[in-house]
Design a protein around this motif. Structure first.
Motif, mmCIF file in Angstrom:
data_model
loop_
_atom_site.group_PDB
_atom_site.id
_atom_site.type_symbol
_atom_site.label_atom_id
_atom_site.label_comp_id
_atom_site.label_asym_id
_atom_site.label_seq_id
_atom_site.Cartn_x
_atom_site.Cartn_y
_atom_site.Cartn_z
ATOM 1 N N THR A 1 -30.957 -32.720 55.294
ATOM 2 C CA THR A 1 -30.159 -31.450 55.137
ATOM 3 C C THR A 1 -29.254 -31.509 56.372
ATOM 4 O O THR A 1 -29.453 -32.165 57.261
ATOM 5 N N GLN B 1 -35.233 -19.638 51.348
ATOM 6 C CA GLN B 1 -34.333 -19.852 52.334
ATOM 7 C C GLN B 1 -34.553 -18.995 53.632
ATOM 8 O O GLN B 1 -34.646 -17.738 53.454
ATOM 9 N N THR C 1 -24.923 -22.582 54.005
ATOM 10 C CA THR C 1 -25.621 -23.805 54.696
ATOM 11 C C THR C 1 -27.189 -23.386 54.179
ATOM 12 O O THR C 1 -27.802 -24.353 53.533
ATOM 13 N N LEU D 1 -31.143 -28.412 47.855
ATOM 14 C CA LEU D 1 -31.430 -29.829 47.971
ATOM 15 C C LEU D 1 -33.179 -29.992 48.194
ATOM 16 O O LEU D 1 -33.597 -30.928 47.616
ATOM 17 N N GLN D 2 -33.520 -29.013 49.087
ATOM 18 C CA GLN D 2 -34.878 -29.372 49.435
ATOM 19 C C GLN D 2 -35.792 -29.102 47.942
ATOM 20 O O GLN D 2 -37.045 -29.576 48.125
ATOM 21 N N ASN E 1 -29.808 -31.199 59.869
ATOM 22 C CA ASN E 1 -31.280 -31.489 59.802
ATOM 23 C C ASN E 1 -32.013 -30.010 60.041
ATOM 24 O O ASN E 1 -32.990 -29.513 60.529
ATOM 25 N N GLN F 1 -33.252 -27.891 57.430
ATOM 26 C CA GLN F 1 -34.518 -27.628 56.747
ATOM 27 C C GLN F 1 -34.715 -26.068 56.547
ATOM 28 O O GLN F 1 -35.783 -25.661 57.044
ATOM 29 N N ARG G 1 -27.143 -23.798 49.985
ATOM 30 C CA ARG G 1 -27.058 -25.300 49.714
ATOM 31 C C ARG G 1 -28.177 -26.203 50.045
ATOM 32 O O ARG G 1 -28.694 -27.090 49.210
ATOM 33 N N ASN G 2 -28.645 -26.207 51.374
ATOM 34 C CA ASN G 2 -29.740 -26.953 51.827
ATOM 35 C C ASN G 2 -31.055 -26.641 51.226
ATOM 36 O O ASN G 2 -31.933 -27.639 51.172
ATOM 37 N N SER G 3 -31.399 -25.432 51.134
ATOM 38 C CA SER G 3 -32.607 -25.199 50.404
ATOM 39 C C SER G 3 -32.707 -25.694 49.000
ATOM 40 O O SER G 3 -33.711 -25.947 48.359
#
Length: 198
Positions: free
Chosen positions: A47, A91, A122, A129-130, A50, A52, A125-127
């Motif tokens: 992420t 998120q 951010t 991905l997770q 990082n 997360q 997008r990254n949650s």
């Protein structure tokens, strides 16, 4: 560092080629140990910073399922009720509070403290991905997954995140697929339709 060998076809099939979005589940439970193993895999996915930002609520008890059900679209209620576990992928709106320990390279927290739009983008997008890592980790552990976005976000948040810190991204049903609920594979766009090498 030399290139690692590709995974064998049986693994690629389980993760991608033979996997399906599942809409019906057998009455097989998923243990606490499996849910911990699932997180212990997905947490290693990259992420930004990082950060997360994803937070996961594993909805498994009948009482928790009853809280979730009214927020679901009518077409998603039966499959969610049948799934061993329904994971609310959310998120954390204040994910940057963890950056000093999770990203010690430099002090990135002020980037997000002073820019709400950047923080929201951010986190989303990254949650996301997770959540995708969660689906692949579930498949790697032998579970089937049925991600869904047919729900009322405000109702999910009122039921599970009343303090407002977390916002829901999507929901993933997990368990053992009922073959009767597996639809034929839908077509995929070709490489030439979606990609170019420049």
């Amino acid at each position: 560092m030399p290139q690692r060998p590709a995974l064998p076809d049986v693994a690629l099939d389980q993760l991608f080629r033979s996997a399906r979005t599942v809409h019906a589940f057998q009455p097989e439970p998923v243990s606490d140990e499996t849910l911990h193993a699932l997180y212990d895999l997905l947490k290693w996915g990259p992420t930004a910073f990082n950060a997360q930002p994803a937070r996961f609520v594993f909805v498994r008890s009948p009482e928790a399922k009853a809280r979730l059900k009214p927020a679901l679209s009518s077409g998603n209620q039966a499959q969610t009720e049948a799934a061993a576990v329904s994971v609310i992928v959310a998120q954390d709106k204040r994910f940057q509070e963890h950056l000093p320990t999770q990203f010690p390279v430099y002090d990135a927290k002020p980037l997000f403290d002073g820019n709400a739009d950047l923080a929201q983008a951010t986190a989303f997008r990254n949650s996301s991905l997770q959540g995708a890592y969660l689906i692949l980790a579930a498949r790697a552990l032998g579970l089937d997954a049925g991600p869904q976005s047919g729900f009322n976000p405000a109702a999910v948040e009122a039921a599970f995140f009343p303090d407002g810190r977390y916002s829901v991204n999507f929901i993933v049903n997990l368990g053992v697929a009922d073959p009767a609920g597996i639809h034929p594979r839908g077509p995929r766009l070709s490489f030439e339709q979606v990609a170019e090498i420049v």
